[in-house]
Design a protein around this motif. Structure first.
Motif, PDB file in Angstrom:
ATOM      1  N   GLN A   1     -16.664   0.826  -4.229  1.00  0.00           N
ATOM      2  CA  GLN A   1     -17.013   2.208  -4.558  1.00  0.00           C
ATOM      3  C   GLN A   1     -16.662   3.140  -3.400  1.00  0.00           C
ATOM      4  OE1 GLN A   1     -21.141   1.625  -5.491  1.00  0.00           O
ATOM      5  NE2 GLN A   1     -20.779   1.423  -7.683  1.00  0.00           N
ATOM      6  N   THR A   2     -16.842   2.675  -2.170  1.00  0.00           N
ATOM      7  CA  THR A   2     -16.464   3.470  -1.002  1.00  0.00           C
ATOM      8  C   THR A   2     -14.963   3.708  -0.975  1.00  0.00           C
ATOM      9  OG1 THR A   2     -18.323   2.604   0.283  1.00  0.00           O
ATOM     10  CG2 THR A   2     -16.490   3.570   1.515  1.00  0.00           C
ATOM     11  N   ILE A   3     -14.190   2.650  -1.188  1.00  0.00           N
ATOM     12  CA  ILE A   3     -12.732   2.799  -1.216  1.00  0.00           C
ATOM     13  C   ILE A   3     -12.322   3.760  -2.328  1.00  0.00           C
ATOM     14  CG2 ILE A   3     -10.566   1.582  -1.683  1.00  0.00           C
ATOM     15  CD1 ILE A   3     -11.775  -0.867  -0.308  1.00  0.00           C
ATOM     16  N   ASP A   4     -12.920   3.600  -3.487  1.00  0.00           N
ATOM     17  CA  ASP A   4     -12.609   4.466  -4.628  1.00  0.00           C
ATOM     18  C   ASP A   4     -12.919   5.925  -4.298  1.00  0.00           C
ATOM     19  OD1 ASP A   4     -11.644   4.737  -7.224  1.00  0.00           O
ATOM     20  OD2 ASP A   4     -13.618   4.522  -8.132  1.00  0.00           O
ATOM     21  N   ARG A   5     -14.006   6.151  -3.574  1.00  0.00           N
ATOM     22  CA  ARG A   5     -14.435   7.516  -3.233  1.00  0.00           C
ATOM     23  C   ARG A   5     -13.458   8.211  -2.295  1.00  0.00           C
ATOM     24  NH1 ARG A   5     -17.279   8.749   1.230  1.00  0.00           N
ATOM     25  NH2 ARG A   5     -18.126   6.632   1.462  1.00  0.00           N
ATOM     26  N   VAL A   6     -12.896   7.465  -1.327  1.00  0.00           N
ATOM     27  CA  VAL A   6     -12.044   8.111  -0.308  1.00  0.00           C
ATOM     28  C   VAL A   6     -10.565   8.034  -0.641  1.00  0.00           C
ATOM     29  CG1 VAL A   6     -13.756   7.662   1.496  1.00  0.00           C
ATOM     30  CG2 VAL A   6     -11.870   6.034   1.164  1.00  0.00           C
ATOM     31  N   LEU A   7     -10.187   7.302  -1.683  1.00  0.00           N
ATOM     32  CA  LEU A   7      -8.771   7.150  -2.022  1.00  0.00           C
ATOM     33  C   LEU A   7      -8.280   8.387  -2.775  1.00  0.00           C
ATOM     34  CD1 LEU A   7      -6.441   5.047  -1.842  1.00  0.00           C
ATOM     35  CD2 LEU A   7      -7.068   4.345  -4.163  1.00  0.00           C
ATOM     36  N   ALA A   8      -7.238   8.990  -2.243  1.00  0.00           N
ATOM     37  CA  ALA A   8      -6.666  10.187  -2.858  1.00  0.00           C
ATOM     38  C   ALA A   8      -5.990   9.831  -4.184  1.00  0.00           C
ATOM     39  CB  ALA A   8      -5.653  10.825  -1.904  1.00  0.00           C
ATOM     40  N   PRO A   9      -5.806  10.823  -5.064  1.00  0.00           N
ATOM     41  CA  PRO A   9      -5.090  10.577  -6.318  1.00  0.00           C
ATOM     42  C   PRO A   9      -3.731   9.927  -6.058  1.00  0.00           C
ATOM     43  CG  PRO A   9      -6.111  12.734  -6.367  1.00  0.00           C
ATOM     44  CD  PRO A   9      -6.298  12.214  -4.967  1.00  0.00           C
ATOM     45  N   GLY A  10      -3.431   8.894  -6.827  1.00  0.00           N
ATOM     46  CA  GLY A  10      -2.169   8.186  -6.656  1.00  0.00           C
ATOM     47  C   GLY A  10      -2.164   7.200  -5.515  1.00  0.00           C
ATOM     48  N   GLY A  11      -3.310   7.032  -4.855  1.00  0.00           N
ATOM     49  CA  GLY A  11      -3.369   6.143  -3.704  1.00  0.00           C
ATOM     50  C   GLY A  11      -3.308   4.677  -4.078  1.00  0.00           C
ATOM     51  N   ARG A  12      -3.048   3.843  -3.070  1.00  0.00           N
ATOM     52  CA  ARG A  12      -2.920   2.406  -3.275  1.00  0.00           C
ATOM     53  C   ARG A  12      -3.775   1.677  -2.242  1.00  0.00           C
ATOM     54  NH1 ARG A  12       1.592   0.871  -6.355  1.00  0.00           N
ATOM     55  NH2 ARG A  12       1.719  -1.127  -5.268  1.00  0.00           N
ATOM     56  N   VAL A  13      -4.208   0.477  -2.614  1.00  0.00           N
ATOM     57  CA  VAL A  13      -5.068  -0.339  -1.765  1.00  0.00           C
ATOM     58  C   VAL A  13      -4.453  -1.731  -1.642  1.00  0.00           C
ATOM     59  CG1 VAL A  13      -7.382  -1.312  -1.475  1.00  0.00           C
ATOM     60  CG2 VAL A  13      -7.097   0.930  -2.579  1.00  0.00           C
TER      61      VAL A  13
ATOM     62  N   GLY B   1     -13.596  11.443   4.272  1.00  0.00           N
ATOM     63  CA  GLY B   1     -12.208  11.880   4.269  1.00  0.00           C
ATOM     64  C   GLY B   1     -11.487  11.460   3.008  1.00  0.00           C
ATOM     65  N   SER B   2     -10.177  11.711   3.019  1.00  0.00           N
ATOM     66  CA  SER B   2      -9.328  11.370   1.885  1.00  0.00           C
ATOM     67  C   SER B   2      -8.078  10.683   2.409  1.00  0.00           C
ATOM     68  CB  SER B   2      -8.943  12.646   1.117  1.00  0.00           C
ATOM     69  OG  SER B   2      -8.103  12.349   0.022  1.00  0.00           O
ATOM     70  N   TYR B   3      -7.706   9.565   1.780  1.00  0.00           N
ATOM     71  CA  TYR B   3      -6.613   8.740   2.298  1.00  0.00           C
ATOM     72  C   TYR B   3      -5.646   8.373   1.174  1.00  0.00           C
ATOM     73  CZ  TYR B   3      -9.913   8.423   6.119  1.00  0.00           C
ATOM     74  OH  TYR B   3     -10.783   8.738   7.130  1.00  0.00           O
ATOM     75  N   ASP B   4      -4.374   8.331   1.528  1.00  0.00           N
ATOM     76  CA  ASP B   4      -3.341   7.963   0.566  1.00  0.00           C
ATOM     77  C   ASP B   4      -3.262   6.453   0.364  1.00  0.00           C
ATOM     78  OD1 ASP B   4      -2.363  10.715   0.427  1.00  0.00           O
ATOM     79  OD2 ASP B   4      -1.610  10.344   2.459  1.00  0.00           O
ATOM     80  N   ALA B   5      -3.747   5.707   1.344  1.00  0.00           N
ATOM     81  CA  ALA B   5      -3.694   4.248   1.277  1.00  0.00           C
ATOM     82  C   ALA B   5      -4.875   3.672   2.046  1.00  0.00           C
ATOM     83  CB  ALA B   5      -2.379   3.722   1.854  1.00  0.00           C
ATOM     84  N   VAL B   6      -5.350   2.538   1.562  1.00  0.00           N
ATOM     85  CA  VAL B   6      -6.401   1.787   2.255  1.00  0.00           C
ATOM     86  C   VAL B   6      -5.924   0.350   2.386  1.00  0.00           C
ATOM     87  CG1 VAL B   6      -8.799   0.997   2.218  1.00  0.00           C
ATOM     88  CG2 VAL B   6      -8.224   3.262   1.288  1.00  0.00           C
ATOM     89  N   VAL B   7      -6.010  -0.170   3.604  1.00  0.00           N
ATOM     90  CA  VAL B   7      -5.627  -1.555   3.859  1.00  0.00           C
ATOM     91  C   VAL B   7      -6.780  -2.235   4.601  1.00  0.00           C
ATOM     92  CG1 VAL B   7      -4.019  -3.089   5.047  1.00  0.00           C
ATOM     93  CG2 VAL B   7      -3.162  -1.025   3.933  1.00  0.00           C
TER      94      VAL B   7
ATOM     95  N   ALA C   1       0.813  -1.218   0.000  1.00  0.00           N
ATOM     96  CA  ALA C   1       0.000   0.000   0.000  1.00  0.00           C
ATOM     97  C   ALA C   1       0.847   1.269   0.000  1.00  0.00           C
ATOM     98  CB  ALA C   1      -0.930  -0.001   1.205  1.00  0.00           C
ATOM     99  N   GLY C   2       2.167   1.120   0.089  1.00  0.00           N
ATOM    100  CA  GLY C   2       3.058   2.280   0.078  1.00  0.00           C
ATOM    101  C   GLY C   2       2.980   3.120   1.331  1.00  0.00           C
ATOM    102  N   VAL C   3       2.756   2.499   2.470  1.00  0.00           N
ATOM    103  CA  VAL C   3       2.586   3.234   3.730  1.00  0.00           C
ATOM    104  C   VAL C   3       3.945   3.622   4.296  1.00  0.00           C
ATOM    105  CG1 VAL C   3       1.726   3.089   6.100  1.00  0.00           C
ATOM    106  CG2 VAL C   3       0.405   2.073   4.224  1.00  0.00           C
ATOM    107  N   GLY C   4       4.118   4.891   4.576  1.00  0.00           N
ATOM    108  CA  GLY C   4       5.369   5.399   5.137  1.00  0.00           C
ATOM    109  C   GLY C   4       5.131   6.702   5.872  1.00  0.00           C
ATOM    110  N   GLU C   5       6.189   7.459   6.041  1.00  0.00           N
ATOM    111  CA  GLU C   5       6.119   8.733   6.754  1.00  0.00           C
ATOM    112  C   GLU C   5       5.087   9.655   6.103  1.00  0.00           C
ATOM    113  OE1 GLU C   5       6.944  11.174   9.823  1.00  0.00           O
ATOM    114  OE2 GLU C   5       8.074   9.312   9.503  1.00  0.00           O
ATOM    115  N   GLY C   6       4.138  10.103   6.905  1.00  0.00           N
ATOM    116  CA  GLY C   6       3.145  11.063   6.441  1.00  0.00           C
ATOM    117  C   GLY C   6       1.951  10.473   5.709  1.00  0.00           C
ATOM    118  N   THR C   7       1.922   9.165   5.501  1.00  0.00           N
ATOM    119  CA  THR C   7       0.783   8.540   4.810  1.00  0.00           C
ATOM    120  C   THR C   7      -0.491   8.675   5.637  1.00  0.00           C
ATOM    121  OG1 THR C   7       2.211   6.901   3.738  1.00  0.00           O
ATOM    122  CG2 THR C   7      -0.137   6.376   3.883  1.00  0.00           C
TER     123      THR C   7
END
Length: 420
Positions: A289-301, A265-271, A193-199
């Motif tokens: 559709q919920t995940i798609d709605r809250v995932l920020a541009p460039g986000g990963r799941v 809200g808006s999230y950079d990653a969803v796990v 999911a690319g989770v790191g500093e500031g995610t």
């Protein structure tokens, strides 16, 4: 092995003390006996019934009360098979080994000509268990709010209630390897999911907080949602303790009671780890559709999902099972194919190559069951009874048999979209 209950208390297990009877039950029991004997005759198992035995040799099942056994499976099919184990009408020293043989041949146990009658014979899931906004909290509470103390008796110190990921051959893993393997599973998902500093991370399905803790240690800010009050309470305690130990701020993690459909809200990653199984097939499009709605541009799941073959999924999606009745009301396993199809049709998410790890789950369940059986006295001290011991043992070994035989699988699935 757990001890067979001398009797079933109707006040604890409504209806389980009633053995099907009457003319219809007698006819269905005779049919069940013939079908069962024919199926076992083709399998590498041994079934002992009184002075007789049948099967081609292998893990042994002993039918202690044949009339009850056939009456139950005749009227209630696989639910009755499991219930007959709960009441002690049959037993098996190597329960997992016996069930594994059956699971490997599940599609062929009933003659194909009779499988066409499936929709007429099998029960459909009750509407009260459909995983709607109204029903979902009760479905989750049925299992996850049993007792935090119960889960602590058989899970490893991370309290991870999902498949571990072992470094080598999972078949050789020991209990001492489980904690590290659970950490390895979580770290791989966070990497995917690319989770790191500031995610800004959204976790759907909190468990008892281990993923939150590991993400916070990477510098992420975590919003974790659950419908289990027990998991929320202990998860928050564990996060606070880990923050003190590891030096991150407890404010980085928020564990909230929230249905996934209500996330904002808006999230950079969803796990999400083994939560989609509770969503119900009717709501898979809404979930993505919920995940798609809250995932920020460039986000990963990154999702860890228990899966089954696509054809079996289609054949069984309207079937009420023993697992539904006793363990996970409202649950249903997707196929990898259907998740790919749904995300393509209902979202901008696109699935990468799946990472299959079913044999890792088989070993995880074996270790859980060993720990559970070793803690039987403590389980009884928590207020559970002998029937519960048999139910939980059957659940863990029934599940292990599914993974060991390849009838079901577990996958880590990564989703991205081209909007970076």
């Amino acid at each position: 092995m757990t001890v067979a209950p001398e009797r079933v208390a109707a006040n604890h297990w409504p209806g389980l003390d009633v053995v099907p009877s009457g003319p219809r039950a007698a006819v269905s029991a005779r049919i069940a006996r013939r079908l069962f004997h024919a199926a076992i005759g083709r399998l590498d198992v041994t079934v002992v019934e009184g002075d007789a035995s049948f099967g081609r040799g292998g893990p042994t099942m002993v039918i202690t009360r044949p009339e009850e056994f056939y009456a139950r499976i005749g009227r209630h099919q696989l639910i009755g098979f499991g219930e007959a184990y709960l009441t002690g009408a049959w037993d098996a020293e190597d329960l997992g080994g016996f069930l594994r043989v059956l699971a490997a041949e599940m599609q062929h146990l009933v003659p194909e000509s009779l499988q066409r009658l499936r929709s007429v014979v099998v029960k459909r899931p009750p509407r009260r268990q459909r995983s709607s906004t109204k029903n979902s909290r009760n479905n989750i509470a049925h299992h996850y709010d049993l007792s935090n103390d119960l889960f602590e008796l058989f899970l490893d110190p991370t309290l991870s209630y999902s498949s571990a990921l072992y470094a080598g051959d999972p078949a050789t893993a020991a209990a001492a390897d489980l904690e590290a393997a659970q950490g390895r599973k979580i770290e791989r998902l966070l990497d995917q999911a690319g989770v790191g500093e500031g995610t800004r991370l959204l976790e759907i399905g909190s468990g008892w907080g281990e993923l939150c803790i590991r993400a916070a240690r990477r510098g992420a800010t975590v919003t974790s949602i659950t419908l289990s009050t027990e998991q929320q309470s202990l998860g928050r305690e564990r996060v606070a303790a880990a923050a003190r130990e590891h030096g991150f701020s407890a404010d980085q993690v928020s564990i909230e009671l929230c249905d996934y459909r209500d996330v904002v809200g808006s999230y950079d990653a969803v796990v999400s780890v083994e939560m989609i199984e509770a969503v119900g097939w009717q709501y898979w499009p809404t979930y993505f559709q919920t995940i798609d709605r809250v995932l920020a541009p460039g986000g990963r799941v990154a999702i860890q999902a228990i899966t089954m073959p696509h054809d079996r999924m289609l054949a069984t999606r309207n079937t009420y099972t023993w697992i539904h009745k006793y363990i996970f009301p409202g649950g249903f396993l997707p196929s990898v194919r259907v998740l790919d199809e749904i995300t393509r049709e209902h979202s901008t998410l696109r699935m990468a190559e799946p990472f299959s790890m079913g044999q890792h789950y088989a070993q995880t369940l074996r270790l859980w069951d060993q720990a559970f059986l070793a803690a039987q006295r403590q389980v009884l001290d928590l207020g559970f009874d002998e029937t519960f011991l048999r139910m939980w043992h059957f659940y863990l070994e029934y599940s292990r048999a599914g993974f060991a035989s390849g009838y079901i699988d577990v996958n880590q699935l990564t989703f991205t979209r081209d909007d970076a």
